[in-house]
Design a protein around this motif. Structure first.
Motif, PDB file in Angstrom:
ATOM      1  N   ALA A  68      10.522 -66.985 -50.209  1.00  0.00           N
ATOM      2  CA  ALA A  68       9.487 -67.862 -50.760  1.00  0.00           C
ATOM      3  C   ALA A  68       9.628 -67.943 -52.275  1.00  0.00           C
ATOM      4  N   VAL A  69       9.041 -68.997 -52.868  1.00  0.00           N
ATOM      5  CA  VAL A  69       9.072 -69.167 -54.317  1.00  0.00           C
ATOM      6  C   VAL A  69       7.745 -69.749 -54.773  1.00  0.00           C
ATOM      7  N   ILE A  70       7.251 -69.268 -55.906  1.00  0.00           N
ATOM      8  CA  ILE A  70       6.102 -69.889 -56.550  1.00  0.00           C
ATOM      9  C   ILE A  70       6.553 -70.368 -57.923  1.00  0.00           C
ATOM     10  N   THR A  71       6.019 -71.497 -58.346  1.00  0.00           N
ATOM     11  CA  THR A  71       6.568 -72.152 -59.527  1.00  0.00           C
ATOM     12  C   THR A  71       5.475 -72.856 -60.306  1.00  0.00           C
ATOM     13  N   LYS A  72       5.806 -73.257 -61.527  1.00  0.00           N
ATOM     14  CA  LYS A  72       4.863 -73.990 -62.367  1.00  0.00           C
ATOM     15  C   LYS A  72       5.621 -75.050 -63.159  1.00  0.00           C
ATOM     16  N   GLY A  73       5.201 -76.287 -63.004  1.00  0.00           N
ATOM     17  CA  GLY A  73       5.743 -77.383 -63.810  1.00  0.00           C
ATOM     18  C   GLY A  73       7.210 -77.662 -63.585  1.00  0.00           C
ATOM     19  N   TYR A 130      15.087 -79.917 -71.232  1.00  0.00           N
ATOM     20  CA  TYR A 130      14.795 -78.562 -70.780  1.00  0.00           C
ATOM     21  C   TYR A 130      14.846 -77.619 -71.971  1.00  0.00           C
ATOM     22  N   GLY A 131      13.871 -76.775 -72.070  1.00  0.00           N
ATOM     23  CA  GLY A 131      13.859 -75.781 -73.143  1.00  0.00           C
ATOM     24  C   GLY A 131      14.101 -74.403 -72.586  1.00  0.00           C
ATOM     25  N   ALA A 132      13.137 -73.522 -72.758  1.00  0.00           N
ATOM     26  CA  ALA A 132      13.248 -72.145 -72.277  1.00  0.00           C
ATOM     27  C   ALA A 132      12.621 -72.029 -70.896  1.00  0.00           C
ATOM     28  N   VAL A 133      13.369 -71.495 -69.948  1.00  0.00           N
ATOM     29  CA  VAL A 133      12.876 -71.245 -68.592  1.00  0.00           C
ATOM     30  C   VAL A 133      12.885 -69.735 -68.365  1.00  0.00           C
ATOM     31  N   ARG A 134      11.795 -69.214 -67.800  1.00  0.00           N
ATOM     32  CA  ARG A 134      11.680 -67.784 -67.547  1.00  0.00           C
ATOM     33  C   ARG A 134      11.321 -67.577 -66.076  1.00  0.00           C
ATOM     34  N   GLY A 135      12.160 -66.831 -65.382  1.00  0.00           N
ATOM     35  CA  GLY A 135      11.919 -66.616 -63.958  1.00  0.00           C
ATOM     36  C   GLY A 135      12.242 -65.204 -63.534  1.00  0.00           C
ATOM     37  N   MET A 136      11.890 -64.893 -62.296  1.00  0.00           N
ATOM     38  CA  MET A 136      12.177 -63.581 -61.740  1.00  0.00           C
ATOM     39  C   MET A 136      12.560 -63.715 -60.280  1.00  0.00           C
ATOM     40  N   GLY A 341       7.022 -67.070 -66.344  1.00  0.00           N
ATOM     41  CA  GLY A 341       5.979 -68.085 -66.204  1.00  0.00           C
ATOM     42  C   GLY A 341       6.403 -69.319 -65.455  1.00  0.00           C
ATOM     43  N   ASN A 342       7.726 -69.552 -65.304  1.00  0.00           N
ATOM     44  CA  ASN A 342       8.190 -70.762 -64.623  1.00  0.00           C
ATOM     45  C   ASN A 342       8.335 -70.590 -63.119  1.00  0.00           C
ATOM     46  N   PHE A 343       8.882 -69.442 -62.694  1.00  0.00           N
ATOM     47  CA  PHE A 343       9.013 -69.252 -61.241  1.00  0.00           C
ATOM     48  C   PHE A 343       9.228 -67.783 -60.893  1.00  0.00           C
ATOM     49  N   ILE A 344       8.849 -67.446 -59.667  1.00  0.00           N
ATOM     50  CA  ILE A 344       9.130 -66.147 -59.075  1.00  0.00           C
ATOM     51  C   ILE A 344       9.658 -66.405 -57.672  1.00  0.00           C
ATOM     52  N   LYS A 345      10.833 -65.880 -57.400  1.00  0.00           N
ATOM     53  CA  LYS A 345      11.485 -66.067 -56.101  1.00  0.00           C
ATOM     54  C   LYS A 345      11.591 -64.721 -55.399  1.00  0.00           C
ATOM     55  N   ALA A 346      11.159 -64.661 -54.145  1.00  0.00           N
ATOM     56  CA  ALA A 346      11.285 -63.436 -53.344  1.00  0.00           C
ATOM     57  C   ALA A 346      12.405 -63.636 -52.332  1.00  0.00           C
ATOM     58  N   LEU A 347      13.375 -62.740 -52.332  1.00  0.00           N
ATOM     59  CA  LEU A 347      14.482 -62.803 -51.386  1.00  0.00           C
ATOM     60  C   LEU A 347      14.139 -62.005 -50.135  1.00  0.00           C
ATOM     61  N   ASP A 348      14.396 -62.581 -48.984  1.00  0.00           N
ATOM     62  CA  ASP A 348      14.262 -61.839 -47.732  1.00  0.00           C
ATOM     63  C   ASP A 348      15.618 -61.226 -47.390  1.00  0.00           C
ATOM     64  N   PRO A 349      15.650 -59.969 -46.971  1.00  0.00           N
ATOM     65  CA  PRO A 349      16.938 -59.354 -46.631  1.00  0.00           C
ATOM     66  C   PRO A 349      17.429 -59.822 -45.271  1.00  0.00           C
ATOM     67  N   PRO A 350      18.737 -59.727 -45.014  1.00  0.00           N
ATOM     68  CA  PRO A 350      19.256 -60.053 -43.679  1.00  0.00           C
ATOM     69  C   PRO A 350      18.761 -59.056 -42.632  1.00  0.00           C
ATOM     70  N   THR A 351      18.922 -59.427 -41.387  1.00  0.00           N
ATOM     71  CA  THR A 351      18.434 -58.571 -40.303  1.00  0.00           C
ATOM     72  C   THR A 351      19.229 -57.279 -40.176  1.00  0.00           C
ATOM     73  N   ASN A 352      20.437 -57.217 -40.738  1.00  0.00           N
ATOM     74  CA  ASN A 352      21.223 -55.979 -40.656  1.00  0.00           C
ATOM     75  C   ASN A 352      20.982 -55.061 -41.846  1.00  0.00           C
ATOM     76  N   TYR A 353      20.002 -55.397 -42.675  1.00  0.00           N
ATOM     77  CA  TYR A 353      19.655 -54.546 -43.819  1.00  0.00           C
ATOM     78  C   TYR A 353      18.815 -53.373 -43.345  1.00  0.00           C
ATOM     79  N   ALA A 354      19.258 -52.176 -43.667  1.00  0.00           N
ATOM     80  CA  ALA A 354      18.504 -50.965 -43.321  1.00  0.00           C
ATOM     81  C   ALA A 354      17.569 -50.661 -44.472  1.00  0.00           C
ATOM     82  N   GLY A 355      16.373 -51.201 -44.406  1.00  0.00           N
ATOM     83  CA  GLY A 355      15.417 -51.069 -45.496  1.00  0.00           C
ATOM     84  C   GLY A 355      14.207 -50.260 -45.109  1.00  0.00           C
ATOM     85  N   SER A 356      13.226 -50.280 -45.992  1.00  0.00           N
ATOM     86  CA  SER A 356      12.035 -49.452 -45.825  1.00  0.00           C
ATOM     87  C   SER A 356      11.323 -49.737 -44.511  1.00  0.00           C
TER      88      SER A 356
END
Length: 895
Positions: A68-73, A130-136, A341-356
């Protein structure tokens, strides 16, 4: 073993089913078997054909969802411009991944779409508007963030970003490891200055023409303005230029100074992409001494300010102590130049990822086989110890773990993977001196094992008469007795498996894991360390992890989890040994981090902005446990705003004092009797209606301890203030529920007959009774759903299935009114505790409270609290330990 055959079948599968794969659909059942059995390699024989089928199924049955991603402008541009762009670097990497099988095709398809979305958010580098873009970008620990930003770098170079700076951690080993990965995926050759011959890398074979980016750092050299390899400025070349540097004050100052000179030749006009790996570490002001991190933060901002068109992307798996939380005020957070302030993107891991979620969550498929709780360490290696303490021996559980590592080496040899990297991690102390002592003891024991194996493993099984060999067989039976493996078969390869194992310390005083130098024969190592093992460094082929650490800060804890990642073909043989307290903490962190990730999905659906997410993180349970705890060393005042929306707050810790326990019981009975007759009496619970002010009064009569939300701070509590702010509107009317067993002997309580529950997993330490030990629970799993109507249950279930909320929070989110649960139970302590410092003094029945809060329509108020000594001590419990390597790393940043 069948590289050419596998490449052939991958191309056939992609030709026949490529469109389905790109759309995230699975292959038809039996498709891979049919293609292989009808292929031209039947002469290889049945075992080889089956092996090829298994390898292809592992590649093509793995899936990955788009994050998923949330964004502004945001102004989309990539889809329009794509036909005019030559994606040389990305197409080369994509073909390399596809034809070598490095990434399963469905995962590659998701990587393509995710990085398209990130690049689109970064802005068109050729558009001067385009000027300065800040994301995570939020990933997971050891989940493939490097793969993601490697693909992003390729696409950014193709789109027109001409200057690329990658900040790769704070240690030389991590920077060099990252440089090597970028060589392999983007640069295309071994990056060296002044080399007599260029050493091409395999990715060069996947493009018809040869193009090589310019680079200002190499595998052996971080940036230096005097480096012989930089013969020209930023604007003096046709290809993009990349710098891979560590977060070191002097190095970044040199880079910034060199960039300053580029304005004379038009270098500032080139668009910049700056990727900050491990963005929560060193870039942000979260250290004990904030001046140190401020320097690095300031230099990053200085570099960004030189370029009119710049995109800053912070990659992190642990944003808890990040830029969202650290500034003292919300206004400071929003105006910080690195705030995404411009965007935050969350990556989903693949199904073979041994995670928490697979390792620690209830129902996780790896939990029962992988996680082994240990408790024999206290006398030899207590969690709290000093640098000068004597370490006379290692616990038997560590000896067992070492034996299991030797066995997993034999298993890898038996699988014809004996030359693959294989590692064991021992993280038991924050002190380098203790690590050195452990090194000696582990080396001695490993030598004993090697000697015994070299003498006895080749003998017939019934002729082996050796204590260490018996211990090895017993460890095999305990861990792998039901795996289908045979000890007699492993004996034949055990000597080959163990003789190549080395023991090393890995810390800032020395020692590194040089996997790249041992590619042909593999590095087989037991790595002993602390912080240097916990930040970004990948332990290749990690099978066995042994953790004894007292760190409870969530970001520190998660970064220690190097066992997360990808274990193709051997994840069932991986083991993690840790204390119960650490296991319980990991359960909590898994739940809290998943809630943050779900928050992004909810905000995307509601079209909210990164600012809204920033506020959520600042007001999350983790904010106070992590950031506030870090500030407790000096702070007497604390600025906090907590959001309890859709949360179940449980009073899981009480004073171990019979007088206070009786006062709690009397207060609750008086409260319930005053409410009058129950509105409902069911087999499993009794229900009353109550006013918010009455609930608030009862809360104030309770003495909760070790609880950031319910403990008294400035004569109130965080949850109490939250209720007070809403007691005249959305929290004016409450449901009060007393849950109970459906059968059994009844007990009179508050004028009712109730069937008491029992709690028999409690612990008592330092005057505090915890109902379920470190689990921070008191309620039954289904309690949050009590009283919900069928439509509400359906709505909650839909939210859970959509991964918008976990089950309990989903139930809270659909409530029309808040619910206070009154827990009345008989209790006893856990039978397996040998560190108990006192008995349970509370008289049966014990009473405590928990609160199921619905969604709120009001933002949380920020308040300044005077922090008393008791509350400070409670928060310090959650603060990160200072590691010996912490100081050395900070000094390295300043060097």
């Amino acid at each position: 073993m069948f590289d050419s055959e596998l490449a052939y079948f991958r191309s056939i599968i992609n030709k026949q089913h490529g469109e389905d794969i790109a759309q995230g659909q699975g292959l038809p059942e039996g498709a891979i078997t049919s293609i292989v059995r009808n292929g031209p390699f039947q002469h290889l024989g049945e075992p080889a054909i089956n092996a090829i089928i298994r390898e292809l199924e592992a590649s093509f049955t793995v899936t990955q969802k788009r994050g998923a991603v949330i964004t502004k402008g945001h102004r989309p541009w990539l889809a329009t411009m794509r036909p005019a762009l030559d994606f040389y670097y990305w197409n080369r990497l994509r073909k390399y991944y596809l034809e070598t099988g490095t990434l399963p095709s469905p995962v590659l398809a998701t990587l393509d779409s995710d990085t398209d979305e990130i690049l689109d958010q970064c802005g068109n580098p050729k558009d001067e508007l385009y000027g300065a873009v800040r994301g995570m970008v939020m990933g997971n620990v050891q989940s493939g963030k490097t793969t993601n930003y490697s693909a992003l770098i390729c696409k950014a170079a193709d789109a027109g970003y001409r200057v690329i700076i990658l900040l790769a951690g704070i240690t030389n080993s991590l920077r060099a490891q990252t440089q090597e990965r970028i060589d392999e995926t983007f640069i295309g050759k071994v990056s060296m200055f002044g080399a007599a011959a260029q050493q091409s890398l395999p990715i060069q074979n996947y493009a018809a023409t040869r193009r090589i980016p310019s680079y200002g750092t190499t595998r052996v050299a971080d940036f230096s303005s005097g480096t012989d390899g930089i013969y020209f400025g930023l604007s003096g070349h046709q290809e993009p230029m990349i710098f891979i540097t560590k977060k070191n004050k002097s190095i970044l100052e040199r880079l910034a100074h060199w960039i300053e000179k580029q304005g004379e030749t038009g270098g500032y006009d080139l668009p910049l992409l700056l990727i900050d790996d491990e963005a929560d570490n060193a870039s942000i002001n979260t250290a004990t001494d904030p001046k140190r991190t401020t320097a690095i933060n300031g230099i990053i901002r200085q570099i960004l300010s030189r370029f009119p068109r710049s995109a800053y992307i912070g990659y992190t798996a642990t944003p808890f102590a990040n830029i969202f939380i650290d500034p003292e005020t919300t206004a400071e957070m929003e105006t910080d130049d690195l705030f995404p302030g411009n965007f935050i993107k969350a990556l989903d891991p693949p199904t073979n990822y041994a995670g928490s979620h697979r390792v620690f969550r209830e129902g996780g498929d790896l939990r029962s086989s992988m996680v082994k709780v240990i408790d024999d360490y206290r006398a030899l290696l207590p969690l709290r110890h000093k640098s000068g303490d004597n370490v006379a021996d290692i616990p038997e559980s560590l000896r067992h773990a070492i034996r299991v590592f030797c066995i997993t080496r034999a298993i890898r040899v038996f699988q014809d993977k004996g030359k693959a990297h294989c590692s064991m991690m021992i993280n038991v102390s924050r002190f380098n001196a203790i690590q050195d002592k452990i090194l000696g003891l582990v080396y001695e024991y490993l030598t004993e094992i090697k000697d015994a194996v070299s003498v006895h493993a080749s003998l017939p099984l019934d002729e082996i008469n050796d204590e260490i060999m018996a211990h090895l067989e017993n460890s095999f039976t305990v861990e792998f007795g039901n795996s289908g493996l045979n000890w007699r078969d492993l004996l034949e390869v055990l000597n080959e498996g163990v003789q190549s194992i080395e023991v090393r310390t890995v810390n800032m005083r020395g020692g590194k894991l040089d996997y790249s130098l041992r590619k042909s024969e593999g590095l087989h190592v037991i790595a002993i360390g602390g912080l240097a093992l916990s930040r970004g460094l990948t332990l290749e082929g990690l099978t066995i992890s042994y953790l004894l650490r007292n760190a409870t800060a969530s970001d520190t804890l998660m970064q220690m989890a190097r066992w997360f990642g990808y274990r193709p073909g051997y994840e069932e043989y991986c083991r993690l040994y840790l204390p119960q307290v650490s296991f319980d903490h990991y359960e909590f962190v898994d739940e809290a981090t998943e809630e943050l990730r779900s928050e992004i999905k909810r905000m995307q659906a509601a079209r909210r902005t990164p600012r809204d997410f920033g506020l959520k993180v600042r007001q999350s349970p983790l904010a106070i446990r992590v950031t506030a705890a870090n500030k407790m060393r000096t702070a007497e005042k604390l600025k906090i705003a907590q959001d309890y929306s859709a949360r179940h707050i449980e009073g899981f810790a009480l004073p171990n004092d019979p007088v206070i326990g009786k006062a709690h019981r009397n207060a609750v009975e008086k409260f319930l009797i005053a409410l009058g007759s129950p509105t409902e009496i069911h087999k499993g619970y009794i229900h009353w209606a109550a006013g918010g002010r009455d609930v608030l009064s009862l809360m104030r009569e309770f003495q909760f301890v070790d609880h950031p939300d319910l403990s008294v701070i400035s004569d109130t509590s965080l949850l109490g203030d939250y209720v007070q702010d809403r007691v005249t509107d959305e929290l004016e009317k409450w449901d009060v529920v007393l849950p109970m067993r459906q059968s059994g002997d009844s007990t009179p309580f508050a004028g009712q007959k109730i069937n008491l529950r029992s709690r028999d997993q409690g612990t008592v330490q330092k005057g505090t009774y915890r109902v379920y030990g470190s689990k921070n629970r008191v309620a039954d799993p289904g309690d949050a759903q009590i009283g919900l109507s069928d439509p509400q249950k359906a709505k909650a279930d839909a939210a859970y299935r959509a991964e918008t909320y976990k089950k309990e929070r989903a139930a809270c989110s659909v409530r029309e009114r808040p619910m206070m649960l009154v827990h009345v139970f008989n209790a006893k302590l856990r039978d397996d505790r040998n560190d108990r410092d006192e008995d349970l003094k509370l008289n049966d029945p014990i009473v405590t409270l928990s609160f199921c809060m619905p969604e709120t329509g009001k933002p949380a108020k920020e308040r300044t609290y005077q922090v008393n000594a008791v509350y400070r001590q409670q928060l310090e419990h959650f603060a990160a330990e200072e590691d010996d390597d912490s100081e050395a790393m900070m000094e390295a940043q300043d060097a």
